[in-house]
Design a protein around this motif. Structure first.
Motif, short mmCIF file in Angstrom:
data_model
loop_
_atom_site.label_atom_id
_atom_site.label_comp_id
_atom_site.label_asym_id
_atom_site.label_seq_id
_atom_site.Cartn_x
_atom_site.Cartn_y
_atom_site.Cartn_z
N THR A 128 -5.54 4.12 -11.97
CA THR A 128 -6.02 3.45 -10.84
C THR A 128 -5.26 3.98 -9.62
O THR A 128 -4.14 3.93 -9.44
CB THR A 128 -5.77 2.08 -11.25
N ARG A 129 -6.10 4.04 -8.60
CA ARG A 129 -5.42 4.50 -7.38
C ARG A 129 -5.15 3.32 -6.58
O ARG A 129 -5.92 2.37 -6.30
CB ARG A 129 -6.45 5.49 -6.38
N VAL A 130 -3.98 3.11 -5.87
CA VAL A 130 -3.40 1.79 -5.38
C VAL A 130 -2.81 1.94 -4.06
O VAL A 130 -2.23 3.09 -3.75
CB VAL A 130 -2.38 0.96 -6.29
N THR A 131 -2.54 1.11 -3.20
CA THR A 131 -1.85 1.36 -2.07
C THR A 131 -0.77 0.10 -2.31
O THR A 131 -1.04 -0.89 -2.93
CB THR A 131 -2.51 0.68 -0.83
N VAL A 132 0.59 0.64 -1.92
CA VAL A 132 1.88 -0.32 -2.07
C VAL A 132 2.19 -0.66 -0.95
O VAL A 132 2.63 0.16 -0.07
CB VAL A 132 2.97 0.43 -2.89
N LYS A 133 2.13 -1.88 -0.55
CA LYS A 133 2.77 -2.42 0.75
C LYS A 133 4.44 -3.23 0.34
O LYS A 133 4.21 -3.84 -0.47
CB LYS A 133 2.13 -3.48 1.50
N LEU A 134 5.42 -2.90 1.34
CA LEU A 134 6.52 -3.44 0.86
C LEU A 134 7.50 -3.94 2.13
O LEU A 134 7.11 -3.44 3.16
CB LEU A 134 7.39 -2.54 0.08
N ILE A 135 8.09 -4.85 1.92
CA ILE A 135 9.07 -5.37 3.00
C ILE A 135 10.28 -4.24 3.31
O ILE A 135 11.03 -4.05 2.19
CB ILE A 135 9.69 -6.69 2.88
N ARG A 136 10.43 -3.66 4.46
CA ARG A 136 11.38 -2.60 4.58
C ARG A 136 12.85 -3.13 4.42
O ARG A 136 12.90 -4.48 5.05
CB ARG A 136 11.13 -2.29 5.93
#
Length: 435
Positions: A128-136
């Protein structure tokens, strides 16, 4: 440098640019920049990235500043260096609780980053292709050093704007931006509302990999709205109209208001469909939806009395506020001026300008929009600004509100007669409402 020294440096920067309320009448040389927005755009990044972020937030508060000043502040740019992959790996391992290779087949370097967040593309072990968003991770140190300096903004001269309240709203907004669990919950709530025939698509989130610091969602394969605007793709009137109409419908009928930053979290799939991939969401209860819908439609119909009544219902009356009769009189005068020829949809003035003018008049006269009304104002201003960039030769929001009125009427009819007769009712109502 001590906190006191930094505080004074911030104050001096604002005083030099003539942005501080003064108790003596001596003139201040402000140089070639005349507008408040222009001077703020120069001053805020100079005193620190958190102050620049405050400027970007205030750019969406068209209830407090003029459109010109908001557009100037929207030009504030905050340069950041992406978080190194070693720190990203440590953050994700701590958040997930196991080594990354147990969940990810591949994990790319940062695609983009802003002051608070960073985005990566990745592939799960199942393909599965995903986007990961994180708090810097750097955000924590930034807040420790600069958050306590925000009171230096309290004496800014922003006309009638209540700056301490703006600071309070900004800090609340900042807390929400730093809680990705809340964003994931908003996406799931939105997915439950969106139907198969809606223009919106909502990506699936990967619950097991999400936390307060990390949000993982399926990739949708669209083009980010901010990228379209950034490359000057400004001949997309169909896309602009559908974005505006779908946002109005989602906010004022379904009740979940995507408030942004929308250019970062809307992806165009076609000119008629697009995905909401994250951001902040505010839930509007039925009464708030009714009032705010009335305000939007009354503005479109040039009915300041009804708009005033609906807007006042979603405001808190402050000490010393004007009498509602005086407020209605002011809105009537604003409508008379607005209808004097310079509001033609192809003259550069848009229907939404009147909506923003009404809110600023209420704010100036001592009425503070409640939190969900602020969410609508922020989302409305961002969607409308994007529409202007995508289709500068037409008033897209005016057309979208026409569409929304038809849908809103159809929804009302459905409640009365049931879904089986809905299609026939829409066919009968559409030409009448469109007149």
């Amino acid at each position: 440098m001590s906190r006191t020294s930094r505080f004074e440096r911030v104050r001096t920067e604002f005083e030099t640019r003539g942005l501080i309320r003064r108790t003596h009448p001596e003139p201040i040389e402000t140089g070639p920049l005349n507008g408040v927005g222009e001077r703020l755009r120069e001053a805020l990044p100079a005193v620190g990235p958190l102050f620049a972020l405050f400027g970007r937030y205030v750019a969406s508060r068209t209830d407090c500043l003029t459109l010109r000043d908001c557009r100037e502040l929207d030009r504030v740019r905050i340069a950041v260096e992406p978080t190194p992959m070693v720190r990203v790996g440590n953050l994700l391992a701590r958040s997930i609780g196991v080594p990354l290779d147990e969940h990810f087949r591949s994990f790319d370097g940062p695609g983009r980053a802003n002051l608070l967040h960073q985005w990566h593309t990745a592939e799960l072990v199942d393909g599965t292709r995903v986007t990961v968003k994180l708090i810097r991770p750097e955000v924590s140190a930034l807040l420790d050093s600069d958050l306590e300096l925000l009171p230096a903004l309290e004496d800014l001269d922003l006309g009638f704007a209540d700056v301490p309240s703006l600071i309070e709203d900004f800090v609340t907004w900042l807390d929400r931006q730093l809680d990705l669990e809340s964003e994931v919950a908003g996406l799931k709530r939105l997915a439950a509302e969106v139907g198969a025939f809606d223009a919106f698509r909502v990506p699936t989130v990967v619950d097991d990999l999400c936390s307060r610091e990390v949000a993982v969602r399926h990739r949708v394969g669209g083009t980010r709205l901010g990228d379209l605007i950034g490359r000057g793709d400004n001949h997309r009137p169909i896309l602009a109209r559908h974005v505006c109409q779908a946002w109005l419908q989602q906010t004022l009928i379904e009740g979940t208001c995507p408030e942004g930053p929308l250019a970062d979290h809307l992806e165009a799939l076609t000119d008629e469909t697009f995905a909401i991939t994250g951001g902040l969401f505010t839930t509007l209860d039925p009464e708030a939806r009714r009032h705010l819908s009335d305000a939007v439609i009354a503005t479109a119909r040039h009915d300041p009395d009804r708009a005033c009544e609906a807007m006042l219902a979603e405001c808190t009356k402050l000490d010393g506020a004007a009498d509602p009769r005086q407020v209605r009189s002011e809105l009537r005068q604003a409508e008379t001026f607005r209808s004097g020829g310079w509001t033609d949809r192809y003259s550069g003035r848009h229907l939404a300008d009147g909506f923003f003018i009404y809110w600023r008049l209420l704010t100036r006269m001592g009425y503070r929009p409640r939190s969900h009304a602020v969410a609508l104002i922020r989302g409305f201003s961002q969607i409308e600004a994007a529409a202007r960039m995508l289709a500068p030769e037409t008033d897209v929001m005016a057309d979208a509100i026409d569409d929304f009125r038809v849908v809103s009427a159809a929804v009302s009819v459905r409640k009365l007669i049931g879904p089986r007769s809905l299609i026939r009712a829409v066919e009968e109502l559409a030409p009448v409402i469109g007149e």
